[in-house]
Design a protein around this motif. Structure first.
Motif, PDB file in Angstrom:
ATOM      1  N   UNK A  90       0.814  -1.205   0.000  1.00  0.00           N
ATOM      2  CA  UNK A  90       0.000   0.000   0.000  1.00  0.00           C
ATOM      3  C   UNK A  90       0.848   1.255   0.000  1.00  0.00           C
ATOM      4  N   UNK A  91       1.946   1.253   0.763  1.00  0.00           N
ATOM      5  CA  UNK A  91       2.841   2.411   0.787  1.00  0.00           C
ATOM      6  C   UNK A  91       3.583   2.600  -0.526  1.00  0.00           C
ATOM      7  N   UNK A  92       3.973   1.501  -1.154  1.00  0.00           N
ATOM      8  CA  UNK A  92       4.605   1.602  -2.480  1.00  0.00           C
ATOM      9  C   UNK A  92       3.641   2.256  -3.463  1.00  0.00           C
ATOM     10  N   UNK A  93       2.407   1.800  -3.485  1.00  0.00           N
ATOM     11  CA  UNK A  93       1.410   2.338  -4.406  1.00  0.00           C
ATOM     12  C   UNK A  93       1.108   3.801  -4.087  1.00  0.00           C
ATOM     13  N   UNK A  94       0.914   4.108  -2.806  1.00  0.00           N
ATOM     14  CA  UNK A  94       0.578   5.480  -2.419  1.00  0.00           C
ATOM     15  C   UNK A  94       1.680   6.450  -2.802  1.00  0.00           C
ATOM     16  N   UNK A  95       2.929   6.085  -2.540  1.00  0.00           N
ATOM     17  CA  UNK A  95       4.043   6.996  -2.802  1.00  0.00           C
ATOM     18  C   UNK A  95       4.338   7.098  -4.292  1.00  0.00           C
ATOM     19  N   UNK A  96       4.250   5.983  -5.002  1.00  0.00           N
ATOM     20  CA  UNK A  96       4.448   6.036  -6.455  1.00  0.00           C
ATOM     21  C   UNK A  96       3.401   6.929  -7.097  1.00  0.00           C
ATOM     22  N   UNK A  97       2.164   6.814  -6.648  1.00  0.00           N
ATOM     23  CA  UNK A  97       1.099   7.649  -7.189  1.00  0.00           C
ATOM     24  C   UNK A  97       1.311   9.117  -6.891  1.00  0.00           C
ATOM     25  N   UNK A  98       1.784   9.424  -5.675  1.00  0.00           N
ATOM     26  CA  UNK A  98       2.045  10.820  -5.314  1.00  0.00           C
ATOM     27  C   UNK A  98       3.122  11.420  -6.212  1.00  0.00           C
ATOM     28  N   UNK A  99       4.228  10.712  -6.376  1.00  0.00           N
ATOM     29  CA  UNK A  99       5.306  11.203  -7.250  1.00  0.00           C
ATOM     30  C   UNK A  99       4.807  11.344  -8.683  1.00  0.00           C
ATOM     31  N   UNK A 100       4.006  10.402  -9.122  1.00  0.00           N
ATOM     32  CA  UNK A 100       3.451  10.471 -10.470  1.00  0.00           C
ATOM     33  C   UNK A 100       2.585  11.719 -10.640  1.00  0.00           C
ATOM     34  N   UNK A 101       1.716  11.984  -9.681  1.00  0.00           N
ATOM     35  CA  UNK A 101       0.853  13.173  -9.751  1.00  0.00           C
ATOM     36  C   UNK A 101       1.692  14.449  -9.789  1.00  0.00           C
ATOM     37  N   UNK A 102       2.624  14.564  -8.862  1.00  0.00           N
ATOM     38  CA  UNK A 102       3.418  15.785  -8.754  1.00  0.00           C
ATOM     39  C   UNK A 102       4.190  16.053 -10.042  1.00  0.00           C
ATOM     40  N   UNK A 103       4.880  15.042 -10.561  1.00  0.00           N
ATOM     41  CA  UNK A 103       5.775  15.303 -11.686  1.00  0.00           C
ATOM     42  C   UNK A 103       5.085  15.238 -13.040  1.00  0.00           C
ATOM     43  N   UNK A 108       4.292  18.813 -13.140  1.00  0.00           N
ATOM     44  CA  UNK A 108       5.496  19.579 -13.457  1.00  0.00           C
ATOM     45  C   UNK A 108       5.810  19.490 -14.943  1.00  0.00           C
ATOM     46  N   UNK A 109       5.794  18.280 -15.483  1.00  0.00           N
ATOM     47  CA  UNK A 109       6.200  18.083 -16.880  1.00  0.00           C
ATOM     48  C   UNK A 109       5.210  18.680 -17.868  1.00  0.00           C
ATOM     49  N   UNK A 110       3.966  18.860 -17.445  1.00  0.00           N
ATOM     50  CA  UNK A 110       2.960  19.439 -18.350  1.00  0.00           C
ATOM     51  C   UNK A 110       2.652  20.897 -18.028  1.00  0.00           C
ATOM     52  N   UNK A 111       3.424  21.492 -17.103  1.00  0.00           N
ATOM     53  CA  UNK A 111       3.252  22.905 -16.805  1.00  0.00           C
ATOM     54  C   UNK A 111       1.947  23.248 -16.126  1.00  0.00           C
ATOM     55  N   UNK A 112       1.422  22.328 -15.308  1.00  0.00           N
ATOM     56  CA  UNK A 112       0.137  22.571 -14.654  1.00  0.00           C
ATOM     57  C   UNK A 112       0.274  22.593 -13.138  1.00  0.00           C
ATOM     58  N   UNK A 113       1.396  23.101 -12.634  1.00  0.00           N
ATOM     59  CA  UNK A 113       1.604  23.110 -11.191  1.00  0.00           C
ATOM     60  C   UNK A 113       0.633  24.035 -10.459  1.00  0.00           C
ATOM     61  N   UNK A 114      -0.045  24.911 -11.179  1.00  0.00           N
ATOM     62  CA  UNK A 114      -1.027  25.782 -10.532  1.00  0.00           C
ATOM     63  C   UNK A 114      -2.147  24.991  -9.865  1.00  0.00           C
ATOM     64  N   UNK A 115      -2.411  23.791 -10.380  1.00  0.00           N
ATOM     65  CA  UNK A 115      -3.481  22.980  -9.782  1.00  0.00           C
ATOM     66  C   UNK A 115      -2.942  21.991  -8.762  1.00  0.00           C
ATOM     67  N   UNK A 116      -1.646  22.087  -8.431  1.00  0.00           N
ATOM     68  CA  UNK A 116      -1.038  21.133  -7.499  1.00  0.00           C
ATOM     69  C   UNK A 116      -1.717  21.095  -6.142  1.00  0.00           C
ATOM     70  N   UNK A 117      -2.108  22.233  -5.546  1.00  0.00           N
ATOM     71  CA  UNK A 117      -2.756  22.131  -4.227  1.00  0.00           C
ATOM     72  C   UNK A 117      -3.979  21.218  -4.231  1.00  0.00           C
ATOM     73  N   UNK A 138      12.274  21.811 -13.107  1.00  0.00           N
ATOM     74  CA  UNK A 138      11.612  20.594 -12.628  1.00  0.00           C
ATOM     75  C   UNK A 138      11.236  20.760 -11.160  1.00  0.00           C
ATOM     76  N   UNK A 139      10.865  21.973 -10.780  1.00  0.00           N
ATOM     77  CA  UNK A 139      10.608  22.272  -9.384  1.00  0.00           C
ATOM     78  C   UNK A 139       9.223  21.786  -8.963  1.00  0.00           C
ATOM     79  N   UNK A 140       9.194  21.077  -7.840  1.00  0.00           N
ATOM     80  CA  UNK A 140       7.946  20.527  -7.309  1.00  0.00           C
ATOM     81  C   UNK A 140       7.806  21.015  -5.872  1.00  0.00           C
ATOM     82  N   UNK A 141       6.625  21.024  -5.329  1.00  0.00           N
ATOM     83  CA  UNK A 141       5.306  20.759  -5.883  1.00  0.00           C
ATOM     84  C   UNK A 141       4.834  22.007  -6.632  1.00  0.00           C
TER      85      UNK A 141
END
Length: 242
Positions: free
Chosen positions: A133-146, A149-158, A231-234
């Motif tokens: 569950x932790x592997x899935x949760x953390x992989x998903x979080x990194x996937x969402x964040x980056x 970032x890669x699509x230039x939509x960090x304004x919706x990050x919150x 490549x700045x996150x979040x």
């Protein structure tokens, strides 16, 4: 450019308040709904979603609102050689600030609810399905964040990051700690949100593995990060390489 001490203060404060929200709402949920674990989880998750979203909005422009060593390490890795993002020494400083903040946040929450400042958690979370569950949760979080970032939509990050964590509370067996600093902090409170100290190392290892998987998924979707591109996150934040 925001000086590093200000960014570290933002990371310390943000992680402290995040853990205070998680632990404090867990204690309140136990008090208000002592016989309903599902309602306790709902109350805890709702408070976390709202608190995390606000903290990202408020502190993101200062430090990026990582509040998470995995996210900081992922930014460092993604931005290596680009001249943007965190440098190695900045990464180490971020992790120290986040970890210290997480412990402070747990102590604050305990104290606010008239509990001992440090009460080691007794809840054992040591099973393969929880680590998955932790592997899935953390992989998903990194996937969402980056992906943002890669699509230039960090304004919706919150909204996106808080929304993902809120959902992951429910669809992962571990209730989505997804954060080594927060995991350490939650060991300092024997409450609904706690984790026994002996269970922390395996949870952190699973989170680190999830972070690597998340980065591999981002690379699979978008390729390697273009040289020279931020490549700045979040959230975008004025950082220097060191």
């Amino acid at each position: 450019m925001t000086p590093l001490p200000r960014r570290l203060l933002a990371e310390f404060l943000g992680t402290a308040l995040l853990v205070a929200v998680v632990v404090g709402s867990g204690i309140a949920a136990q008090t208000l709904s002592p016989d309903d674990a599902g309602l306790q989880l709902l109350e805890n998750a709702l408070a976390t979603v709202l608190g995390l979203g606000v903290l990202i909005v408020v502190l993101g422009p200062v430090s990026g609102a990582h509040f998470n060593p995995v996210v900081s390490a992922a930014e460092w890795w993604q931005s290596r050689g680009s001249g943007t993002g965190l440098g190695t020494r900045e990464l180490a400083a971020y992790v120290i600030a986040q970890s210290g903040g997480a412990i402070g946040g747990a102590v604050l929450a305990n104290t606010m609810f008239a509990r001992p400042a440090v009460s080691w958690a007794a809840t054992e979370r040591a099973a393969a399905h929880l680590w998955l569950g932790e592997v899935v949760a953390t992989a998903g979080l990194v996937l969402v964040v980056f992906c943002l970032v890669r699509t230039g939509r960090t304004a919706v990050a919150p909204a996106a990051v808080a929304g993902y964590i809120g959902a992951a509370y429910w669809f992962t067996s571990s209730t989505a700690f997804a954060n080594p600093a927060v995991t350490v902090g939650r060991a300092f409170s024997d409450s609904f949100a706690g984790i026994a100290p002996a269970s922390v190392p395996a949870f952190v290892a699973a989170q680190l593995a999830g972070g690597v998987i998340g980065l591999l998924l981002v690379a699979g979707l978008f390729g390697r990060a273009p040289a020279g591109r931020d490549q700045e996150a979040v959230m975008p934040h004025p950082a220097s390489r060191s």
